[in-house]
Design a protein around this motif. Structure first.
Motif, mmCIF file in Angstrom:
data_model
loop_
_atom_site.group_PDB
_atom_site.id
_atom_site.type_symbol
_atom_site.label_atom_id
_atom_site.label_comp_id
_atom_site.label_asym_id
_atom_site.label_seq_id
_atom_site.Cartn_x
_atom_site.Cartn_y
_atom_site.Cartn_z
ATOM 1 N N LEU A 75 0.825 -1.209 0.000
ATOM 2 C CA LEU A 75 0.000 0.000 0.000
ATOM 3 C C LEU A 75 0.861 1.261 0.000
ATOM 4 C CD1 LEU A 75 -2.714 -1.102 2.594
ATOM 5 C CD2 LEU A 75 -3.069 -0.760 0.145
ATOM 6 N N LYS A 76 1.950 1.250 0.770
ATOM 7 C CA LYS A 76 2.854 2.398 0.793
ATOM 8 C C LYS A 76 3.372 2.728 -0.602
ATOM 9 C CE LYS A 76 4.898 1.731 5.411
ATOM 10 N NZ LYS A 76 6.185 1.443 6.094
ATOM 11 N N LEU A 83 -6.413 11.744 -1.414
ATOM 12 C CA LEU A 83 -7.161 11.582 -0.175
ATOM 13 C C LEU A 83 -6.236 11.193 0.972
ATOM 14 C CD1 LEU A 83 -9.875 11.454 1.338
ATOM 15 C CD2 LEU A 83 -10.068 9.077 0.594
ATOM 16 N N HIS A 84 -5.215 10.409 0.674
ATOM 17 C CA HIS A 84 -4.277 9.983 1.714
ATOM 18 C C HIS A 84 -3.488 11.174 2.257
ATOM 19 C CE1 HIS A 84 -4.229 5.742 -0.326
ATOM 20 N NE2 HIS A 84 -5.383 6.034 0.252
ATOM 21 N N THR A 85 -3.070 12.055 1.347
ATOM 22 C CA THR A 85 -2.361 13.256 1.789
ATOM 23 C C THR A 85 -3.279 14.151 2.596
ATOM 24 O OG1 THR A 85 -0.824 13.200 -0.080
ATOM 25 C CG2 THR A 85 -1.145 15.325 0.998
ATOM 26 N N LEU A 86 -4.516 14.305 2.158
ATOM 27 C CA LEU A 86 -5.489 15.120 2.879
ATOM 28 C C LEU A 86 -5.673 14.619 4.307
ATOM 29 C CD1 LEU A 86 -7.821 17.242 2.973
ATOM 30 C CD2 LEU A 86 -9.317 15.419 2.157
ATOM 31 N N ASP A 89 -2.702 15.070 6.768
ATOM 32 C CA ASP A 89 -2.507 16.465 7.154
ATOM 33 C C ASP A 89 -3.401 16.773 8.356
ATOM 34 O OD1 ASP A 89 -2.696 19.281 7.388
ATOM 35 O OD2 ASP A 89 -2.316 19.561 5.247
ATOM 36 N N LYS A 90 -2.805 16.993 9.522
ATOM 37 C CA LYS A 90 -3.580 17.150 10.754
ATOM 38 C C LYS A 90 -4.425 18.420 10.777
ATOM 39 C CE LYS A 90 -0.199 14.588 13.554
ATOM 40 N NZ LYS A 90 0.833 14.428 12.481
ATOM 41 N N TYR A 91 -4.159 19.336 9.846
ATOM 42 C CA TYR A 91 -4.996 20.533 9.750
ATOM 43 C C TYR A 91 -6.075 20.378 8.671
ATOM 44 C CZ TYR A 91 -6.540 25.289 8.900
ATOM 45 O OH TYR A 91 -7.317 26.415 8.728
ATOM 46 N N SER A 92 -5.677 19.988 7.462
ATOM 47 C CA SER A 92 -6.637 19.866 6.360
ATOM 48 C C SER A 92 -7.687 18.794 6.618
ATOM 49 C CB SER A 92 -5.896 19.572 5.053
ATOM 50 O OG SER A 92 -5.048 20.646 4.701
ATOM 51 N N VAL A 93 -7.333 17.762 7.380
ATOM 52 C CA VAL A 93 -8.276 16.677 7.633
ATOM 53 C C VAL A 93 -9.483 17.156 8.439
ATOM 54 C CG1 VAL A 93 -7.265 15.871 9.819
ATOM 55 C CG2 VAL A 93 -8.399 14.232 8.286
ATOM 56 N N GLU A 172 6.608 6.990 3.654
ATOM 57 C CA GLU A 172 5.153 6.970 3.559
ATOM 58 C C GLU A 172 4.757 8.167 2.692
ATOM 59 O OE1 GLU A 172 3.122 6.169 7.368
ATOM 60 O OE2 GLU A 172 5.123 5.746 8.139
ATOM 61 N N TRP A 173 4.384 7.894 1.456
ATOM 62 C CA TRP A 173 4.221 8.895 0.413
ATOM 63 C C TRP A 173 3.236 10.005 0.795
ATOM 64 C CZ3 TRP A 173 -0.316 10.094 -2.131
ATOM 65 C CH2 TRP A 173 -0.190 10.990 -3.210
ATOM 66 N N GLN A 174 2.203 9.672 1.572
ATOM 67 C CA GLN A 174 1.164 10.654 1.850
ATOM 68 C C GLN A 174 1.680 11.898 2.576
ATOM 69 O OE1 GLN A 174 1.322 7.565 3.017
ATOM 70 N NE2 GLN A 174 0.535 7.356 5.100
ATOM 71 N N TYR A 175 2.824 11.786 3.233
ATOM 72 C CA TYR A 175 3.384 12.923 3.957
ATOM 73 C C TYR A 175 4.203 13.862 3.062
ATOM 74 C CZ TYR A 175 2.208 10.591 8.354
ATOM 75 O OH TYR A 175 1.543 10.003 9.396
ATOM 76 N N LYS A 176 4.550 13.428 1.873
ATOM 77 C CA LYS A 176 5.549 14.123 1.062
ATOM 78 C C LYS A 176 5.144 15.549 0.690
ATOM 79 C CE LYS A 176 8.492 13.509 -2.998
ATOM 80 N NZ LYS A 176 8.844 12.615 -4.132
#
Length: 275
Positions: A75-76, A83-86, A89-93, A172-176
Motif C-alpha cells: 500500500l505504501k 485523499l491519503h495526503t489530505l 494532514d492534521k490541519y486539512s483533515v 510513507e508517500w502521503q506525507y511528502k
C-alpha cells in the motif's frame, strides 16, 4: 570498537579533546551521509525493504504480499491518492471530518500558523493546549501552564520541525506534499487531567474489524486490541525486546466504552472513501 565510539560520543562536550572532536565530526558526517543515502537516494521500494527486514528479519514480497505487514508495504508503494495526503494532514483533515460526520466531532482549534513567532504566551488561552505540526509524526508539545514555558526554546523546536519532511524518514508517500504548519488545539483530558484513552478503529472494506486502544502515550505507553464486540484479540503489539525476545506491553482489561456503537458507526462512515 563500537562501545569505545559510543563512550567517546557520550562524553560531555566541555571535556572534548582533539581526538573526541574528530570522532564527533566523523560520526556526524557519516550519519548525514547514511541518512542521505537511505532517505533521499535509495528508491522507496528499496528503503521500505531494508526497514522491513531490519524489523522482521526477512525481505517482504511487496509484489505478492501474503501477510498484513507485507500488504501494508504494498500500500505504501502502490496505493497513492490525494485523499491519503489530505487525511495525513492534521490541519486539512479537519474539513474532511466536518463534512463526513460533523463539526461537533472536531477537537477545538485555538489557531494555526506557519510562523513560529506566533507561539507566545500572549497568543495562548488560559486552558491546557497541545501544539503540533500537521505534517509529521510525534514532536507535539503539551502546554498545561503557559506561564511555565520557555517560549524561545519552544519556537526553536517547532522551527526545526517545520523544515522536516517525514516522507524521507518513513517513505510513507502521503506525507511528502503536505504544506507544513503549526496547529494549536485544546488539550483533551481524562480524569484528573490525564491524557485520555486513544481509540483507533481499523476498517477493512468499509467495515470495522479491530480496535486499537492506546493508554498513556506520553508516558508509559501501552496498547490493547479488541474486536468490535469488545473482546480481547489474540494478538498484541510487539514493541519491546528483552534478551532477544519480544515482550507483550499490553495493559489490563479496559471497560467497554459506553459510546462503542457510535464509535464504530462514525469510523465506518469515515472509511467509506478509502477503497
Amino acid at each position: 570498537m563500537k562501545k569505545t565510539l559510543i563512550s567517546i560520543l557520550n562524553t560531555p562536550r566541555e571535556h572534548d579533546g582533539f581526538l573526541r572532536k574528530g570522532f564527533r565530526y566523523f560520526f556526524s558526517v557519516y550519519t548525514w551521509g547514511k541518512n542521505l543515502y537511505r532517505n533521499r537516494i535509495v528508491s522507496d521500494k528499496k528503503a521500505i525493504e531494508i526497514k522491513f527486514k531490519r524489523a522482521f528479519g526477512f525481505t517482504p514480497d511487496v509484489n505478492h504480499p501474503k501477510t498484513l505487514n507485507e500488504k501494508i508495504q504494498w500500500l505504501k508503494l502502490y496505493d497513492r491518492s490525494p485523499l491519503h495526503t489530505l487525511c495525513a494532514d492534521k490541519y486539512s483533515v479537519r474539513a474532511f471530518i466536518a463534512e463526513k460526520i460533523g463539526q461537533q466531532y472536531l477537537v477545538p482549534l485555538v489557531f494555526e500558523t506557519r510562523n513560529v513567532r506566533d507561539l507566545t504566551a500572549q497568543n495562548m488561552p488560559d486552558y491546557p493546549v497541545i501544539i503540533k505540526t500537521n505534517h509529521d509524526s510525534s514532536g507535539g508539545k503539551i502546554i498545561r501552564d503557559k506561564n511555565e514555558v520557555d517560549w524561545p526554546a519552544l519556537q526553536q523546536h517547532f522551527k526545526k520541525l517545520l523544515k522536516r519532511n517525514y516522507y524521507y524518514e518513513s517513505k510513507e508517500w502521503q506525507y511528502k506534499n503536505i504544506e507544513p504548519r503549526i496547529v494549536v488545539e485544546k488539550l483533551l483530558m481524562g480524569k484528573e487531567g490525564s491524557v485520555p484513552y486513544d481509540y483507533k478503529v481499523h476498517c477493512f472494506n468499509e467495515k470495522a474489524v479491530t480496535i486499537q486502544l492506546d493508554i498513556d502515550r506520553s508516558g508509559n505507553h501501552r496498547r490493547n486490541w479488541y474486536s468490535p464486540q469488545w473482546v480481547r484479540e489474540p494478538f498484541y503489539w510487539s514493541s519491546l525486546k528483552e534478551g532477544g525476545k519480544r515482550t507483550d506491553p499490553a495493559v489490563w482489561d479496559v471497560e467497554k466504552p459506553a459510546c462503542l456503537q457510535e464509535l464504530l458507526r462514525l469510523s465506518e462512515l469515515l472509511a467509506k472513501d478509502f477503497i
